[in-house]
Enzyme design. Structure first.
Site, PDB file in Angstrom:
ATOM      1  N   GLU A   1       0.899  -1.172   0.000  1.00  0.00           N
ATOM      2  CA  GLU A   1       0.000   0.000   0.000  1.00  0.00           C
ATOM      3  C   GLU A   1       0.922   1.202   0.000  1.00  0.00           C
ATOM      4  O   GLU A   1       1.500   1.565   1.027  1.00  0.00           O
ATOM      5  CB  GLU A   1      -0.905  -0.004   1.228  1.00  0.00           C
ATOM      6  CG  GLU A   1      -1.753  -1.253   1.373  1.00  0.00           C
ATOM      7  CD  GLU A   1      -2.702  -1.485   0.211  1.00  0.00           C
ATOM      8  OE1 GLU A   1      -3.324  -0.503  -0.256  1.00  0.00           O
ATOM      9  OE2 GLU A   1      -2.827  -2.629  -0.243  1.00  0.00           O
TER      10      GLU A   1
ATOM     11  N   CYS B   1      -1.841   9.400   2.808  1.00  0.00           N
ATOM     12  CA  CYS B   1      -1.661   8.768   1.483  1.00  0.00           C
ATOM     13  C   CYS B   1      -2.721   9.251   0.510  1.00  0.00           C
ATOM     14  O   CYS B   1      -2.451   9.428  -0.674  1.00  0.00           O
ATOM     15  CB  CYS B   1      -1.674   7.254   1.615  1.00  0.00           C
ATOM     16  SG  CYS B   1      -3.137   6.598   2.423  1.00  0.00           S
TER      17      CYS B   1
END
Ligand code: NAD
Length: 477
Positions: free
Chosen positions: A244, A278
Site C-alpha cells: 500500500e 496517502c
C-alpha cells in the site's frame, strides 16, 4: 523520553546489537525517543524464533485467536491517550488527530476479531461418495513494515488481520515513530501468547533485512520507491508481497459547483495532517469558470489555519515530520515557482525551531510540473486550470499512481464518467474523505498491490487449500 526495546522470541529487551537511533520532536527539536537498530543477523534470528511459534498459533482454534485479539484491542484502548501523545511527540500531528488514529486502530482490531472466525472456505460439488472442500490456512510468518504518518491505525489493520488469521508477525514500525510502535506492541503482546508478535526496530537497512528474510509474506505500507525495493527483495525468497504505497490523488472541481464549498473540501484534503496522508489531495484541476473564485477562497482558508505544536489543542496545522521532509516539500514548491507557477500563500520556510511549513496554495500550475505529478506529502495545494471536465479527467488519469481521486460536481453524468474512467482504487464524489466503513480497494500502478484494508485483508493473509477426501478403493471408510 521513551526508551524503546525490541520484542524477539517473546523476550522484551532482546538484541539491538547495531547501536541505537534517536527521534526528535518535530515541533521543537527536543529528543523524544531512542530505539535499538537491529542488524541483519538479529533479524534472521528473530524470524527463526517467530517461526518456532508458527505451528502452535496456526493450530489454535479461530475463536480463541479472535478472543485474544479482542483482549489485545482492550489493552490498546487502555493506553490510547499514551499512544496518541507518543504519536504527536514523534511525528507532530495535532493530538486530536492522533487520538482519532488510535481509535480507528482499536476499531479495526475489534472488527477483525469479529469477522475472522465467521469467514471460512467452501464445499465443492464433486463425487457424492467423496468430500471436496477448500479451506483457508495461515501463510506462516508475516513481516509488517509500517510508515509514520498514521502509525497506530495503519499498524493495527495489518497486525490484527495477520494475527487473527493465525500468522506469527514481526512488526517493524517506522524509524520516525518507534516509541509509538513500542507502546502498541506492549499492549498487544500483553494479551497474546508469547512469541506470536515480535517488534524489530531500526531504519531502512533493518527493513530491507526483514524483507529479504525467510518470511512468507511482506506487508508494506509506505513510499512507492520502498515498495518496489521490497518487491524485488522478497521475490528472491518467494514471499508474497502486499503493498500500500504512495499516491498523487487528484481533486477535480467541476464548473457550476459552489467555489467556497469546493475550497473547504480542497483545504481539508490538502492540509489535514499537514498533507501527510496517502489519500491527501495532491493536485487540483479546477474548471476555468470557477477557478478564480475557488482559488481565492482556498487562499483564505489556508491563511486562516492556526499553526503550532500538535499538543496545543488550538493547533490546526502541526509541523511536518522532520526538516529532511520539509526540505523535499519546499524543494518541489520552489521548483514549480521557478517554472512559472505562482505561490498565492505560504511557500516560505519559517524561522525558528521545528519543521513547520505553512499551508501553501500554488496556482498557474501546469500538469507536467513535478509538484503536480509527484507525491509531495506536505500542506501544498497546486491548482491547474482546465477548460472542460474531459480535460480534467484526462489529466487526473495521467499519473504514475492510482490510489484515489475526488470529484466535486453537480452533474450526475460527470459523476458516472468519473468512477468509470478514473484508473484508481477509490473514487469519491462530493466528499474528499468520503467512504463507508470496511471499504477496501486495490491500489493501481505505483500505489501498490493487494488489499491493504477491509475484510479482504483477512484473505490476503491466508492461503487456500483444496482437499479431496475419498474412501480407499472406492469403497467405504
Ligand atoms: P517508507 O516506505 O520510507 O517507510 C515505511 C517503512 O518501510 C518503514 O518502516 C521503513 O523503515 C521501511 N523501509 C524503508 N526502506 C526500506 C527498504 N529498503 N526495505 C524495507 N523496508 C524499508 O515510507 P514513509 O516515509 O514512512 O511513509 C510515507 C509514505 O507512505 C508515503 O508515500 C505515503 O503515501 C505512504 N502511505 C501509504 C498508505 C496507503 O495505504 N497507500 C498509507 C499511509 C502511508
Amino acid at each position: 523520553m521513551y526508551t524503546v526495546t525490541q520484542l524477539i522470541g517473546g523476550v522484551w529487551g532482546a538484541g539491538g546489537d547495531d547501536g541505537e537511533f534517536v527521534v526528535c520532536d518535530p515541533s521543537d527539536g527536543n529528543r523524544v525517543s531512542t530505539a535499538p537498530i537491529a542488524p541483519a543477523d538479529e533479524v534472521d534470528k528473530a524470524v527463526a524464533a517467530a517461526r518456532g511459534m508458527a505451528a502452535q498459533w496456526a493450530s489454535t482454534p479461530a475463536a480463541e485467536r479472535a478472543s485474544a485479539l479482542l483482549r489485545a484491542a482492550e489493552a490498546v484502548a487502555e493506553v490510547a491517550d499514551e499512544l496518541a501523545q507518543a504519536t504527536t511527540a514523534e511525528m507532530g500531528k495535532p493530538l486530536a488527530d492522533a487520538r482519532g488514529g488510535v481509535e480507528a486502530g482499536i476499531a479495526t482490531l475489534r472488527q477483525y476479531a469479529e469477522l475472522a472466525p465467521a469467514r471460512g472456505g467452501r464445499t465443492l460439488h464433486g463425487d457424492p461418495a467423496a468430500l471436496d472442500f477448500m479451506t483457508p490456512e495461515p501463510r506462516g510468518v508475516v513481516a509488517v513494515l509500517t510508515p509514520w504518518n498514521d502509525p497506530v491505525a495503519v499498524a493495527c489493520g495489518l497486525l490484527g488481520a495477520a494475527l487473527v488469521t493465525g500468522n506469527v508477525v514481526l512488526h517493524k514500525p517506522s524509524e520516525r515513530t518507534p516509541a509509538t510502535g513500542w507502546l502498541l506492541a506492549r499492549a498487544l503482546d500483553s494479551a497474546l501468547p508469547a512469541g506470536v508478535l515480535s517488534l524489530i526496530t531500526g531504519g531502512p537497512e533493518t527493513g530491507a533485512a526483514l524483507a529479504a528474510a525467510e518470511v512468507d509474506v511482506v506487508a508494506h505500507v509506505g513510499s512507492t520507491a520502498t515498495g518496489r525495493a521490497i518487491a524485488a527483495a522478497a521475490a528472491a525468497g518467494g514471499a508474497k508481497v502486499l503493498l500500500e504505497n504512495g499516491g498523487s490523488d487528484p481533486l477535480i472541481v467541476d464548473a457550476e459547483v459552489d467555489p467556497v464549498w469546493a475550497a473547504e473540501q480542497a483545504a481539508q484534503g490538502a492540509f489535514a495532517n499537514a498533507g501527510q496522508i496517502c489519500v491527501a489531495v495532491e493536485r487540483i484541476y479546477a474548471h476555468r469558470d470557477i477557478a478564480e473564485d475557488f482559488v481565492d477562497a482556498l487562499v483564505e482558508r489556508a491563511a486562516a489555519l492556526r499553526v503550532g505544536p500538535g499538543r496545543d489543542p488550538r493547533t490546526d496545522l502541526g509541523p511536518l515530520v522532520d526538516r529532511r521532509h520539509r526540505d523535499q516539500v519546499h524543494g518541489q514548491v520552489t521548483a514549480a515557482a521557478a517554472e512559472g507557477a505562482r505561490i498565492r500563500v505560504g511557500g516560505t520556510l519559517p524561522e525558528g525551531p521545528g519543521a513547520y511549513y505553512p499551508a501553501t496554495v500554488v496556482d498557474n500550475c501546469r500538469h507536467d510540473l513535478t509538484l503536480v505529478r509527484e507525491e509531495t506529502f506536505g500542506p501544498v495545494a497546486p491548482v491547474v486550470v482546465v477548460d472542460s471536465f474531459s480535460e480534467a479527467l484526462r489529466c487526473a488519469a495521467d499519473s504514475p499512481y492510482g490510489l484515489a481521486a475526488t470529484v466535486l460536481t453537480r452533474s450526475m453524468s460527470h459523476a458516472q464518467r468519473a468512477w468509470r474512467e478514473l484508473p484508481v482504487g477509490t473514487v469519491k464524489v462530493n466528499a474528499v474523505f468520503g467512504g463507508a466503513p470496511a471499504g477496501a480497494a486495490h491500489p493501481r500502478r505505483g500505489s501498490g498491490q493487494g488489499f491493504g484494508y477491509g475484510p479482504e485483508l483477512l484473505d490476503e493473509f491466508t492461503a487456500m487449500k483444496a482437499v479431496h477426501l475419498q474412501a480407499p478403493g472406492g469403497g467405504h471408510w
